[in-house]
Every structure is written in structure tokens, then in C-alpha cells.
Design an enzyme around this catalytic site. Structure first.
Site, PDB file in Angstrom:
ATOM      1  N   ASP A 233       2.436 -10.314   1.263  1.00 48.40           N
ATOM      2  CA  ASP A 233       1.879  -9.079   1.700  1.00 48.40           C
ATOM      3  C   ASP A 233       3.040  -8.529   2.802  1.00 48.40           C
ATOM      4  OD1 ASP A 233       0.275  -6.818   2.360  1.00 48.40           O
ATOM      5  OD2 ASP A 233      -1.376  -7.924   3.288  1.00 48.40           O
TER       6      ASP A 233
ATOM      7  N   ASP B 232      -0.156   4.483   0.730  1.00 51.12           N
ATOM      8  CA  ASP B 232      -0.730   5.666   1.793  1.00 51.12           C
ATOM      9  C   ASP B 232      -0.116   5.471   3.009  1.00 51.12           C
ATOM     10  OD1 ASP B 232      -2.131   3.239   2.461  1.00 51.12           O
ATOM     11  OD2 ASP B 232      -3.364   4.173   3.586  1.00 51.12           O
TER      12      ASP B 232
ATOM     13  N   ASP C 233       6.518   1.362   5.572  1.00 52.01           N
ATOM     14  CA  ASP C 233       5.227   1.027   5.754  1.00 52.01           C
ATOM     15  C   ASP C 233       4.305   1.702   4.658  1.00 52.01           C
ATOM     16  OD1 ASP C 233       2.658   0.017   6.318  1.00 52.01           O
ATOM     17  OD2 ASP C 233       2.618   0.954   8.367  1.00 52.01           O
TER      18      ASP C 233
ATOM     19  N   GLU D 195      -5.225   1.628   2.786  1.00 50.76           N
ATOM     20  CA  GLU D 195      -4.988   0.495   3.636  1.00 50.76           C
ATOM     21  C   GLU D 195      -5.165   1.036   4.912  1.00 50.76           C
ATOM     22  OE1 GLU D 195      -2.544  -2.091   6.220  1.00 50.76           O
ATOM     23  OE2 GLU D 195      -2.327  -0.045   5.685  1.00 50.76           O
ATOM     24  N   GLU D 196      -4.573   2.234   5.315  1.00 55.46           N
ATOM     25  CA  GLU D 196      -4.259   2.811   6.878  1.00 55.46           C
ATOM     26  C   GLU D 196      -5.608   3.017   7.452  1.00 55.46           C
ATOM     27  OE1 GLU D 196      -1.710   2.300   8.448  1.00 55.46           O
ATOM     28  OE2 GLU D 196       0.058   2.671   7.261  1.00 55.46           O
TER      29      GLU D 196
ATOM     30  N   HIS E 267       0.894  -1.274  -0.145  1.00 66.23           N
ATOM     31  CA  HIS E 267       0.084  -0.058   0.246  1.00 66.23           C
ATOM     32  C   HIS E 267       0.852   1.305   0.028  1.00 66.23           C
ATOM     33  CE1 HIS E 267       0.475   1.301   4.199  1.00 66.23           C
ATOM     34  NE2 HIS E 267       0.488  -0.202   4.337  1.00 66.23           N
TER      35      HIS E 267
END
Length: 284
Positions: A231, A141, A171, A205-206, A139
Site C-alpha cells: 500500500d 481520489d 497521493d 480513500e480520502e 487510490h
């Protein structure tokens, strides 16, 4: 289906990133071949313990300067997701996707991404077979930033003392970069994977957004049943496991979730000072 949460190598997502220690920029690309998982990747390093070279996916060693700079460019784009839709800056997210098109032209030419839901991007790298496809996830974001807690600006994307600083370096923009770096290189060499490989990226995602779940439904509707999903996961850690002195790359094989449970206990009333069998909850 096998699910693997592959650890990233640059520390936690809210502080500095060690970019030259051990595996500085790691790109791992998996394919399924005769029931066996074969990993292809390239990496940059300052030092890799000899024992790490015994694992199946030891990558070739190359110069990391260009890869680090590409990661820095992605980190400088503040793709901050927020539960408040009014604080979601669409311009930054579109700028990030445009930067990906600029940095990885072969991937975009050979695997034009399908935009799904709010921020989802799904690439399909067609292989020799569609029998056992692989899905690689990331991801792009990041969570909001309290700049007062940072030694350097959180979106500076600069290297200080061998550490790349910026929100998203772990992340998980590093994961997204790793996937695309490997794919771009392998495509330039004419490599065709044994099975289809999907790159599944989301930008919400966050905040538990709709993109990833919608991508799942998109694949299910088309009869795509992955043989393996990779993932985000743990990090390269030191001193976490008793008796282990070498750094460990943590690979997760499960994902923590949560559930709500309502318990009802029925019994005759009692007194709080009497912790005996008459107390229904205490007795069990």
C-alpha cells in the site's frame, strides 16, 4: 500475510513534485517466488546514488518523458472526493477510469476490472498459481484544493523546472501509474507471475469510503488470502534521520490508527494543590 507500505518518490501530496531527481517515475511490481519476493520494475532517473543499486529491486533505466506525460494526464483529471455526496463529481471519476482504459489497454484486456462498491476497481492478473497472491493498492481520489496556496494551478499537470505540479502526483496517482506501467510492459513481454497479482484501486480513500473495505470482503468471500499487500507509504526523504546524509526511501511496515478510550478513576476527593498518593490519577 506480509504488509508493506512502499514509499512514493515525488514529495508530499500538496505541493510540487520533483520528477527528474533520483527516481522520477518508479514502477515496482512484486511477485512471490519460492518464499522469496522478487521485484520487477522500470524507472526513469536523472541521478541514482550508487548505494541504491545494492537493493534487490533496482529497476532498469529508461526514458521518462512518456511516463511523466501519462502521469500528467491522470493529474489533470480532478478526482476530488468529498464527504458531501453532492460535491462528488461522478463525471470526473468515470473520465479517469476511461483514461486508464485508454493508457493501459493490455491490462484491461487481460485483467478486466471488477467494479466494486462506489469507486472500487479490482484487477486480477492470473499467475501460474493462486497459492500466495499479492495485492497492490492505490487510490485515485484526491482531497479538495485551496488554489490560493498554490504557485501553479493544482490540476495543471505541467512540468516547471523539473517538477511536475498537480494534486495527486504523490497521493497516490503516482502509485497507481507505477503499478499499471509495470504490468503493461511485463504483459507485452509475455511475463506470467508465479502467483496471482491483484490491483486494488479505490476512488474514495480520502473520505474513508466503502470501496476498499468492500474489496476486502469480496476477496475473503472467494477465499483469497494474500501473501503480501503493498500500500502507499512514506517518501524519499533527506535529512530526516540523524547521521544519515544520503536520501532514504522510507518503507513502512505498519499503519497508524486510532482508538477511543474512556478512563474512569475512583478515589476519595482531594485538593488540586496536593499532588500526593491521594490523587487517584496523579498517583498512577
Amino acid at each position: 500475510m506480509s504488509a508493506v507500505w512502499w514509499g512514493n518518490c515525488l514529495g508530499c501530496g500538496r505541493g510540487p513534485r520533483t520528477i527528474y531527481q533520483y527516481l522520477a517515475v518508479e514502477q515496482t511490481l512484486f511477485s512471490c517466488e519460492l518464499g522469496r519476493y522478487t521485484a520487477f520494475g522500470i524507472a526513469a532517473q536523472k541521478r541514482v546514488p550508487d548505494s541504491w543499486r545494492q537493493i534487490a529491486f533496482v529497476p532498469d533505466i529508461c526514458t521518462n518523458a512518456q511516463q511523466a506525460q501519462r502521469l500528467a494526464q491522470l493529474v489533470r483529471i480532478p478526482t476530488v472526493s468529498n464527504y458531501d455526496a453532492e460535491k462528488f463529481d461522478e463525471t470526473q471519476f468515470e473520465g479517469f477510469r476511461e483514461k486508464l482504459r485508454e493508457l493501459y489497454p493490455r491490462v484491461h484486456a487481460m485483467c478486466p476490472p471488477v467494479r466494486i462498491a462506489h469507486t472500487g476497481m479490482l484487477f486480477r492478473w492470473k499467475g501460474k498459481s493462486s497459492a500466495a497472491p499479492v495485492v497492490l493498492m492505490a487510490h485515485y481520489d484526491v482531497v479538495p484544493v485551496d488554489e490560493a496556496g498554490w504557485k501553479h494551478p493544482p490540476f495543471c499537470g505541467e512540468v516547471f523546472d523539473g517538477e511536475l505540479w498537480g494534486r495527486g502526483t504523490l497521493d497516490t496517482k503516482i502509485t497507481l501509474l507505477g503499478i499499471l506501467e509495470a504490468a503493461e510492459r511485463l504483459m507485452s513481454e509475455g511475463f506470467v507471475p508465479r502467483n496471482d497479482v491483484y490491483f486494488s484501486f479505490s476512488g474514495d480513500e480520502e473520505v474513508s469510503g466503502p470501496s476498499a473495505p468492500t474489496i476486502v470482503e469480496y476477496l475473503k468471500e472467494r477465499g483469497v488470502r494474500p501473501a503480501m499487500v503493498v500500500d502507499e507509504g512514506g517518501a524519499v526523504v533527506d535529512g530526516v534521520f540523524p547521521g544519515v546524509k544520503q536520501p532514504i526511501a522510507v518503507v513502512g511496515i505498519g499503519e497508524k490508527g486510532f482508538m477511543n478510550v474512556e478512563l474512569t478513576a475512583r478515589a476519595a476527593g482531594g485538593h488540586a494543590r496536593r499532588q500526593g498518593g491521594s490523587q487517584k490519577i496523579a498517583g498512577h
